[in-house]
Design an enzyme around this catalytic site. Structure first.
Site, short mmCIF file in Angstrom:
data_model
loop_
_atom_site.label_atom_id
_atom_site.label_comp_id
_atom_site.label_asym_id
_atom_site.label_seq_id
_atom_site.Cartn_x
_atom_site.Cartn_y
_atom_site.Cartn_z
N GLU A 45 0.82 -1.21 0.00
CA GLU A 45 0.00 0.00 0.00
C GLU A 45 0.85 1.26 0.00
O GLU A 45 1.97 1.29 0.52
CB GLU A 45 -0.93 -0.02 1.22
CG GLU A 45 -1.94 -1.14 1.10
CD GLU A 45 -2.98 -1.15 2.20
OE1 GLU A 45 -4.15 -1.40 1.88
OE2 GLU A 45 -2.65 -0.91 3.38
N CYS A 89 3.49 8.51 1.19
CA CYS A 89 4.04 7.55 2.15
C CYS A 89 4.19 6.21 1.42
O CYS A 89 3.20 5.63 0.99
CB CYS A 89 3.05 7.46 3.31
SG CYS A 89 3.48 6.23 4.52
N CYS A 112 6.71 -7.06 6.87
CA CYS A 112 7.88 -6.65 7.64
C CYS A 112 8.25 -7.76 8.61
O CYS A 112 7.37 -8.40 9.18
CB CYS A 112 7.60 -5.36 8.41
SG CYS A 112 9.06 -4.73 9.27
N CYS A 149 7.00 -5.51 15.33
CA CYS A 149 6.62 -4.57 16.39
C CYS A 149 5.18 -4.91 16.78
O CYS A 149 4.33 -5.14 15.91
CB CYS A 149 6.74 -3.13 15.92
SG CYS A 149 8.42 -2.72 15.39
N CYS A 204 1.86 -2.92 15.29
CA CYS A 204 1.86 -2.53 13.88
C CYS A 204 1.19 -3.59 13.01
O CYS A 204 1.53 -4.77 13.07
CB CYS A 204 3.31 -2.32 13.45
SG CYS A 204 3.50 -2.08 11.67
N SER A 250 12.19 6.37 7.59
CA SER A 250 11.82 6.05 8.97
C SER A 250 12.31 4.65 9.29
O SER A 250 12.10 3.71 8.52
CB SER A 250 10.29 6.12 9.10
OG SER A 250 9.89 5.71 10.39
N LEU A 269 11.06 5.33 18.10
CA LEU A 269 11.61 5.03 19.44
C LEU A 269 10.54 4.33 20.31
O LEU A 269 10.76 3.24 20.80
CB LEU A 269 12.10 6.34 20.07
CG LEU A 269 12.97 6.20 21.31
CD1 LEU A 269 14.21 5.36 21.04
CD2 LEU A 269 13.38 7.58 21.84
N HIS A 270 9.45 4.99 20.54
CA HIS A 270 8.26 4.42 21.19
C HIS A 270 8.40 4.03 22.66
O HIS A 270 7.41 3.72 23.32
CB HIS A 270 7.71 3.21 20.42
CG HIS A 270 7.45 3.46 18.98
ND1 HIS A 270 6.80 4.58 18.53
CD2 HIS A 270 7.74 2.74 17.87
CE1 HIS A 270 6.70 4.54 17.20
NE2 HIS A 270 7.28 3.45 16.78
N CYS A 312 -1.13 5.71 9.91
CA CYS A 312 0.13 5.07 10.30
C CYS A 312 -0.12 3.72 10.95
O CYS A 312 -0.93 3.62 11.86
CB CYS A 312 0.83 5.88 11.38
SG CYS A 312 1.52 7.35 10.80
N1 SAH Z 1 9.48 0.34 9.52
C1 SAH Z 1 9.65 1.72 9.66
C2 SAH Z 1 8.72 2.53 8.79
C3 SAH Z 1 7.31 2.07 8.64
S1 SAH Z 1 6.26 2.26 10.02
C4 SAH Z 1 9.52 2.13 11.11
O1 SAH Z 1 9.09 1.33 11.92
O2 SAH Z 1 9.90 3.25 11.41
C5 SAH Z 1 5.94 4.02 10.08
C6 SAH Z 1 5.59 4.55 11.47
O3 SAH Z 1 4.28 4.10 11.88
C7 SAH Z 1 6.56 4.05 12.55
O4 SAH Z 1 6.93 5.08 13.43
C8 SAH Z 1 5.72 3.03 13.25
O5 SAH Z 1 6.20 2.76 14.52
C9 SAH Z 1 4.37 3.66 13.23
N2 SAH Z 1 3.27 2.74 13.54
C10 SAH Z 1 3.25 1.41 13.33
N3 SAH Z 1 2.06 0.89 13.74
C11 SAH Z 1 1.33 1.93 14.21
C12 SAH Z 1 0.00 2.05 14.73
N4 SAH Z 1 -0.81 0.99 14.83
N5 SAH Z 1 -0.43 3.27 15.10
C13 SAH Z 1 0.37 4.35 14.95
N6 SAH Z 1 1.62 4.30 14.45
C14 SAH Z 1 2.10 3.11 14.09
FE1 SF4 Z 2 8.09 -3.14 10.63
FE2 SF4 Z 2 8.01 -0.52 11.13
FE3 SF4 Z 2 5.84 -2.06 11.52
FE4 SF4 Z 2 7.94 -2.31 13.15
S1 SF4 Z 2 6.64 -0.49 12.91
S2 SF4 Z 2 6.77 -4.00 12.24
S3 SF4 Z 2 9.63 -1.98 11.75
S4 SF4 Z 2 6.82 -1.63 9.59
#
Ligand code: SAH
Ligand code: SF4
Length: 374
Positions: free
Chosen positions: A106, A119, A126, A130, A133, A211, A234-235, A353
């Protein structure tokens, strides 16, 4: 999106025509030299494809007729195939692009007054897992090739109307779609070269953001190869919590990650690094969490972007309350940290996101996925 092996010469062993869409200037110049042409043909073709939106060699009128005919035989400019397009009430557009074999990724376009941000995805799924996500929950299938990455930008620029001032619709590109861009380094760099090249998209470094969840060795490589803007997911401000939320932290813990970030910022004349921080209710959103974050980032070239958690099916987390998010922001700001709250866009079409899921079939367990799971 058709994938053809990188090693294939201009004529191609298999008789397939080579897709020139993902070739940056140096590779394209080599291609023309192999055809017995002058290397400057590369610049001409780049301009036709990326600036004048032309894909047919027959329409590239500053190439000789003979060359055009030859190119038609051995090469092509193939854009990704869009399976669907959805428009949100807020103007956000989401495309689902075929990645072959029932896989899809997407791409999201977010129009704003002063810019149009695309984006883009870098992988089918991936491997980094995480916990908050949707892409991570899908697992990993494969890296996208350069033409599949840059093709998202080419497609959007051709599909969308120009900006009110006549400029191209996509003014900014963020690698925040599906996948971890630094885990697809080989294809990330040529994609960045095309975005930066004056003969292709000609975007400035500050309009391109990679990112990453923190693949430290590649942060250092990126600073040498192509130091575009960097955002770091970072989170969490402690290793205990980050190990749980962003499992790559078990391999590259916070201290190591931040050291790489400061090295990166230094090479870019101390340009700020954006730290993304997803707001998860009762998980990472207390005043104590804010204070720990301040400890890590204060007096550094750091900005914080708080992202309200976007829910998706099958996930247990809840987004922090609005008041909690603004209290968190205020606390950081009081201690001098530039802190913004990301506006959620396109949630009605699952384009926000972390909601990008595409279609990931035939998951494979990559070396990275093994590492982060152990
Ligand atoms: N893999 C890279 C880029 C893709 S994710 C990364 O992790 O940085 C893009 C952003 O969306 C990242 O900051 C990720 O942590 C955030 N993200 C992932 N799942 C999310 C969610 N459910 N709600 C809000 N942000 C989220
Ligand atoms: Fe992958 Fe980024 Fe999602 Fe983490 S937040 S699972 S690194 S896409």
């Amino acid at each position: 999106m058709q994938i053809k092996p990188d090693s294939e010469g201009p004529i191609g062993n298999s008789g397939l025509r080579i897709n020139l869409l993902g070739k940056p200037e140096v590779q394209l110049a080599d291609f023309f030299e192999e055809l017995g042409e002058k290397p400057f043909r590369a610049r001409q073709v780049l301009q036709w494809v990326h600036q004048r939106n032309v894909s047919r060699f027959d329409d590239m009128t500053d190439l000789s007729k003979q060359l055009r005919a030859h190119l038609c035989e051995v090469a092509s400019i193939e854009l990704p195939e869009a399976i669907s397009e959805k428009k949100s009430a807020d103007g956000t557009v989401k495309w689902l692009f075929s990645a072959g074999g029932d896989q899809a990724v997407e791409t999201v376009f977010i129009p704003e007054k002063t810019r149009g941000t695309l984006c883009i995805s870098s992988q089918v799924g991936c491997a980094l897992d995480c916990t908050f996500c949707a892409t991570g929950a899908q697992g990993f299938n494969r890296n996208l090739e350069v033409d599949e990455i840059i093709g998202q930008v080419t497609y959007a620029n051709r599909q969308l109307p120009p900006r009110p001032n006549g400029a191209r619709p996509v003014t900014n590109v963020v690698f925040m779609g599906m996948g971890e861009p630094l885990a697809n380094y080989r294809n990330l760099i040529p994609s960045l070269q095309l975005l930066l090249s004056d003969y292709a998209y000609g975007l400035s470094r500050r309009r391109i953001t990679v990112s990453t969840s923190g693949i430290v060795p590649h942060i250092d490589r990126l600073s040498d190869d192509c130091n575009v803007s960097l955002a770091v997911s970072l989170h969490a401000a402690s290793d205990t919590l980050r190990n749980e939320l962003v499992p790559i932290n078990k391999i590259h813990p916070i201290a190591e990650l931040l050291a790489a970030c400061w090295r990166y910022a230094e090479k870019r004349a101390n340009r700020f690094i954006t730290f993304e921080y997803v707001m998860l209710r009762d998980i990472n959103d207390t005043a104590r969490d804010a204070d720990d974050l301040i400890q890590l980032l204060q007096d550094r070239p750091a900005k914080v972007n708080l992202i309200p958690f976007n829910p998706f099916d099958g996930n247990q987390y809840k987004c922090s309350r609005e008041q909690t998010i603004s209290d968190f922001q205020r606390r950081l700001r009081e201690r001098g940290l530039v802190t913004t709250i990301r506006k959620t866009r396109g949630a009605d079409i699952n384009a926000a996101c972390g909601q990008l899921a595409g279609k990931v079939r035939d998951r494979v367990r990559s070396r990275l996925s093994e590492k982060v799971r152990n």
